[in-house]
Design an enzyme around this catalytic site. Structure first.
Site, PDB file in Angstrom:
ATOM      1  N   ASN A  55       0.859  -1.177   0.000  1.00  0.00           N
ATOM      2  CA  ASN A  55       0.000   0.000   0.000  1.00  0.00           C
ATOM      3  C   ASN A  55       0.899   1.232   0.000  1.00  0.00           C
ATOM      4  O   ASN A  55       1.348   1.681   1.052  1.00  0.00           O
ATOM      5  CB  ASN A  55      -0.907  -0.025   1.242  1.00  0.00           C
ATOM      6  CG  ASN A  55      -1.903   1.125   1.274  1.00  0.00           C
ATOM      7  OD1 ASN A  55      -1.765   2.107   0.557  1.00  0.00           O
ATOM      8  ND2 ASN A  55      -2.896   1.002   2.137  1.00  0.00           N
ATOM      9  N   ASN A  74      -6.178   7.864  15.823  1.00  0.00           N
ATOM     10  CA  ASN A  74      -5.264   8.232  16.901  1.00  0.00           C
ATOM     11  C   ASN A  74      -5.429   9.637  17.467  1.00  0.00           C
ATOM     12  O   ASN A  74      -4.935   9.905  18.566  1.00  0.00           O
ATOM     13  CB  ASN A  74      -3.816   8.076  16.405  1.00  0.00           C
ATOM     14  CG  ASN A  74      -3.483   6.639  16.065  1.00  0.00           C
ATOM     15  OD1 ASN A  74      -3.598   5.752  16.902  1.00  0.00           O
ATOM     16  ND2 ASN A  74      -3.085   6.392  14.825  1.00  0.00           N
ATOM     17  N   HIS A 107      -9.963   6.246  -1.595  1.00  0.00           N
ATOM     18  CA  HIS A 107      -9.925   5.529  -0.305  1.00  0.00           C
ATOM     19  C   HIS A 107     -11.040   4.487  -0.226  1.00  0.00           C
ATOM     20  O   HIS A 107     -11.479   4.112   0.858  1.00  0.00           O
ATOM     21  CB  HIS A 107     -10.069   6.501   0.884  1.00  0.00           C
ATOM     22  CG  HIS A 107      -8.959   7.496   1.003  1.00  0.00           C
ATOM     23  ND1 HIS A 107      -9.188   8.825   1.313  1.00  0.00           N
ATOM     24  CD2 HIS A 107      -7.617   7.367   0.851  1.00  0.00           C
ATOM     25  CE1 HIS A 107      -8.033   9.462   1.350  1.00  0.00           C
ATOM     26  NE2 HIS A 107      -7.060   8.601   1.067  1.00  0.00           N
ATOM     27  N   LYS A 121       2.891   1.030   3.443  1.00  0.00           N
ATOM     28  CA  LYS A 121       2.462   0.004   4.391  1.00  0.00           C
ATOM     29  C   LYS A 121       2.498  -1.352   3.697  1.00  0.00           C
ATOM     30  O   LYS A 121       2.276  -1.439   2.485  1.00  0.00           O
ATOM     31  CB  LYS A 121       1.038   0.284   4.890  1.00  0.00           C
ATOM     32  CG  LYS A 121       0.921   1.504   5.777  1.00  0.00           C
ATOM     33  CD  LYS A 121      -0.404   1.549   6.510  1.00  0.00           C
ATOM     34  CE  LYS A 121      -1.553   1.826   5.577  1.00  0.00           C
ATOM     35  NZ  LYS A 121      -2.845   1.965   6.299  1.00  0.00           N
ATOM     36  N   ASN A 142      -2.772  11.410   5.852  1.00  0.00           N
ATOM     37  CA  ASN A 142      -2.165  12.504   5.105  1.00  0.00           C
ATOM     38  C   ASN A 142      -3.107  12.936   3.979  1.00  0.00           C
ATOM     39  O   ASN A 142      -3.209  14.103   3.634  1.00  0.00           O
ATOM     40  CB  ASN A 142      -0.817  12.078   4.533  1.00  0.00           C
ATOM     41  CG  ASN A 142      -0.035  13.253   3.982  1.00  0.00           C
ATOM     42  OD1 ASN A 142       0.187  14.242   4.665  1.00  0.00           O
ATOM     43  ND2 ASN A 142       0.380  13.160   2.725  1.00  0.00           N
ATOM     44  N   GLY A 143      -3.830  11.951   3.442  1.00  0.00           N
ATOM     45  CA  GLY A 143      -4.948  12.215   2.554  1.00  0.00           C
ATOM     46  C   GLY A 143      -6.230  11.960   3.326  1.00  0.00           C
ATOM     47  O   GLY A 143      -6.269  11.081   4.190  1.00  0.00           O
ATOM     48  N   ARG A 164      -2.339  -1.631  -3.893  1.00  0.00           N
ATOM     49  CA  ARG A 164      -3.348  -0.581  -3.861  1.00  0.00           C
ATOM     50  C   ARG A 164      -3.011   0.434  -4.948  1.00  0.00           C
ATOM     51  O   ARG A 164      -1.899   0.950  -5.018  1.00  0.00           O
ATOM     52  CB  ARG A 164      -3.348   0.117  -2.507  1.00  0.00           C
ATOM     53  CG  ARG A 164      -4.308   1.309  -2.438  1.00  0.00           C
ATOM     54  CD  ARG A 164      -3.888   2.269  -1.346  1.00  0.00           C
ATOM     55  NE  ARG A 164      -4.802   3.410  -1.267  1.00  0.00           N
ATOM     56  CZ  ARG A 164      -4.461   4.604  -0.778  1.00  0.00           C
ATOM     57  NH1 ARG A 164      -3.229   4.800  -0.341  1.00  0.00           N
ATOM     58  NH2 ARG A 164      -5.330   5.566  -0.731  1.00  0.00           N
ATOM     59  N   GLU A 205      -6.873  -1.830   5.072  1.00  0.00           N
ATOM     60  CA  GLU A 205      -6.933  -1.891   3.613  1.00  0.00           C
ATOM     61  C   GLU A 205      -6.167  -3.098   3.095  1.00  0.00           C
ATOM     62  O   GLU A 205      -6.559  -3.713   2.091  1.00  0.00           O
ATOM     63  CB  GLU A 205      -6.348  -0.606   3.027  1.00  0.00           C
ATOM     64  CG  GLU A 205      -7.156   0.642   3.337  1.00  0.00           C
ATOM     65  CD  GLU A 205      -6.419   1.912   2.982  1.00  0.00           C
ATOM     66  OE1 GLU A 205      -6.815   2.571   2.002  1.00  0.00           O
ATOM     67  OE2 GLU A 205      -5.442   2.247   3.674  1.00  0.00           O
ATOM     68  N   HIS A 227     -12.233   9.014   6.664  1.00  0.00           N
ATOM     69  CA  HIS A 227     -10.864   8.504   6.544  1.00  0.00           C
ATOM     70  C   HIS A 227      -9.916   9.692   6.650  1.00  0.00           C
ATOM     71  O   HIS A 227      -9.881  10.557   5.771  1.00  0.00           O
ATOM     72  CB  HIS A 227     -10.699   7.792   5.196  1.00  0.00           C
ATOM     73  CG  HIS A 227      -9.321   7.274   4.944  1.00  0.00           C
ATOM     74  ND1 HIS A 227      -9.017   5.925   4.986  1.00  0.00           N
ATOM     75  CD2 HIS A 227      -8.156   7.910   4.630  1.00  0.00           C
ATOM     76  CE1 HIS A 227      -7.736   5.754   4.718  1.00  0.00           C
ATOM     77  NE2 HIS A 227      -7.188   6.949   4.496  1.00  0.00           N
ATOM     78  N   ARG A 263      -2.623  18.922   0.730  1.00  0.00           N
ATOM     79  CA  ARG A 263      -3.609  19.249  -0.297  1.00  0.00           C
ATOM     80  C   ARG A 263      -4.677  20.192   0.246  1.00  0.00           C
ATOM     81  O   ARG A 263      -5.099  20.077   1.388  1.00  0.00           O
ATOM     82  CB  ARG A 263      -4.248  17.972  -0.840  1.00  0.00           C
ATOM     83  CG  ARG A 263      -3.369  17.214  -1.804  1.00  0.00           C
ATOM     84  CD  ARG A 263      -3.864  15.816  -2.077  1.00  0.00           C
ATOM     85  NE  ARG A 263      -3.393  14.859  -1.080  1.00  0.00           N
ATOM     86  CZ  ARG A 263      -3.795  13.607  -0.985  1.00  0.00           C
ATOM     87  NH1 ARG A 263      -4.715  13.148  -1.819  1.00  0.00           N
ATOM     88  NH2 ARG A 263      -3.297  12.807  -0.069  1.00  0.00           N
TER      89      ARG A 263
END
Length: 401
Positions: free
Chosen positions: A8, A332, A180, A15, A209-210, A91, A382, A206, A239
């Site tokens: 991913n 988190n 996502h 990941k 970072n994105g 992914r 994912e 979700h 973004r």
């Protein structure tokens, strides 16, 4: 039984999980963080060995090679050689109008993914890099692509079309694709199990970072914050999210920016980075605690944008049964969750502050018993969802693939 390696590649992270299917037994997993930044980090865990070390990782190719060395390490690895991994699931963020299902990767597929770079410039390039590096390291493994956009194919025309001349949709396929999707699909299915109701109105948030938010009715995506490309909607790490189109024209026509410079600014230099100088929410929350006004305002702006979408999607579904927080920030950051749920009693959302403060890797409810809406924190997986789809595809006959 098959070992499936899932890769991913995110915009600044990689990941991975090595999963035995169909038992869903994780042999090893890990994360390479802050790729391309000065202070990177590599974490790796298996049943008999784990390590976490600070190291600068310049690009996704270097990250994947480091992961592979750990997987096949003579002392602490979980496999002896590449032949023990028959299939690798990747992914891929943007499938455009070309891909709506999981697919075996060949040269044509890679070429098509490359043509979609302009629609997902932060993601499709590292996604393709992951594929190419995996092909070189695992030449006999079947490479499978799982597309983030696939889950959102159920969004109806009233929500996935833009109010521009029809020819742009009919001739150029300009529409909402959504992203996502693998994450939103996984956590929404977990939520439906948790609230024991398949006919549910769920908002999945979700936050990494994105960032994206999805309205999910009876298990199907019906609206989504990201659109033609993954830059609009919520405020993200680098973004901008939603912005008045007039600002773009003003920057080009009055300030002298080129179209490419504006695109680079909106993708790489905006969002939380543009507001604070930091793209990592952990740094922003730490600075806000110290009294940094820009960081405090950025957190408020971030939460406010999410709240607006919750209101819109509740109206679109004529109700709301559950809200899900997921991904790195969603799972988190109790700060962001608290800011989002604050002053939302009108929609029946009441947060339990004590439950919200708890850190856990398990699915948990963080709303009060009196809350009409279930507020859930569900760790996304994912990688497991990708492994399921890869196993399903590779378990069929070669001709059907």
């Amino acid at each position: 039984m098959k070992n499936i390696l899932v890769i991913n590649s995110g915009s600044s992270s990689l990941k991975f999980q090595l999963i035995q299917m169909p038992e869903e037994h994780v042999l090893a997993f890990g994360l390479v963080e802050r790729i391309g930044q000065e202070s990177g980090k590599l974490s790796y865990s298996s049943e008999k060995f784990s390590t976490s070390e600070e190291r600068q990782v310049s690009n996704h190719s270097e990250a994947l090679k480091s992961v592979t060395m750990l997987l096949m390490d003579s002392k602490n690895g979980v496999i002896k050689n590449a032949s023990e991994i028959p299939a690798i699931g990747h992914r891929v963020v943007h499938g455009g109008d070309k891909f709506s299902e999981t697919i075996l990767i060949d040269e044509k597929v890679k070429t098509t993914i490359k043509t979609l770079f302009s629609l997902a410039p932060l993601h499709n390039p590292p996604n393709l890099t992951g594929i190419e590096v995996a092909e070189s390291i695992f030449p006999n493994s079947r490479q499978i692509a799982v597309f983030d956009t696939a889950f959102h194919r159920s969004i109806p025309p009233r929500a996935n079309r833009y109010a521009i001349p029809n020819s742009f949709y009919e001739e150029h396929n300009i529409q909402v694709y959504g992203f996502h999707g693998t994450s939103h699909k996984y956590v929404s299915e977990k939520a439906m199990e948790h609230i024991v109701d398949k006919k549910s109105k769920i908002i999945s948030i979700h936050l990494g970072n994105g960032c994206s938010i999805t309205a999910i009715e009876d298990g199907k995506s019906i609206d989504h914050s990201l659109g033609f490309a993954p830059v609009n909607g919520l405020i993200m790490g680098t973004r901008s999210g939603d912005i008045d189109q007039s600002v773009i024209f003003y920057m080009i026509n009055q300030l002298g920016y080129t179209a490419q410079e504006v695109s680079d600014l909106l993708h790489h230099k905006s969002g939380m980075l543009g507001l604070t100088g930091y793209s990592d929410l952990r740094d922003i929350e730490a600075e806000a605690e110290k009294g940094n006004r820009n960081c405090k305002l950025a957190l408020e702006m971030n939460a406010y944008r999410i709240k607006k979408y919750i209101g819109a999607y509740s109206a679109a579904m004529n109700g709301l049964d559950a809200i899900i927080f997921t991904a790195g920030i969603g799972e988190n950051s109790n700060t962001i969750r608290a800011l989002v749920c604050r002053d939302m009693e009108f929609l029946g959302i009441e947060l339990d502050e004590n439950e919200n403060a708890i850190r856990s890797k398990e699915i948990r409810k963080i709303s009060t018993n009196a809350s009409k809406v279930n507020v859930l924190v569900i760790p996304t997986n994912e990688e497991l969802e990708i492994a399921k789809q890869v196993f399903s595809l590779t378990s069929t006959s070669t001709s059907s693939v």
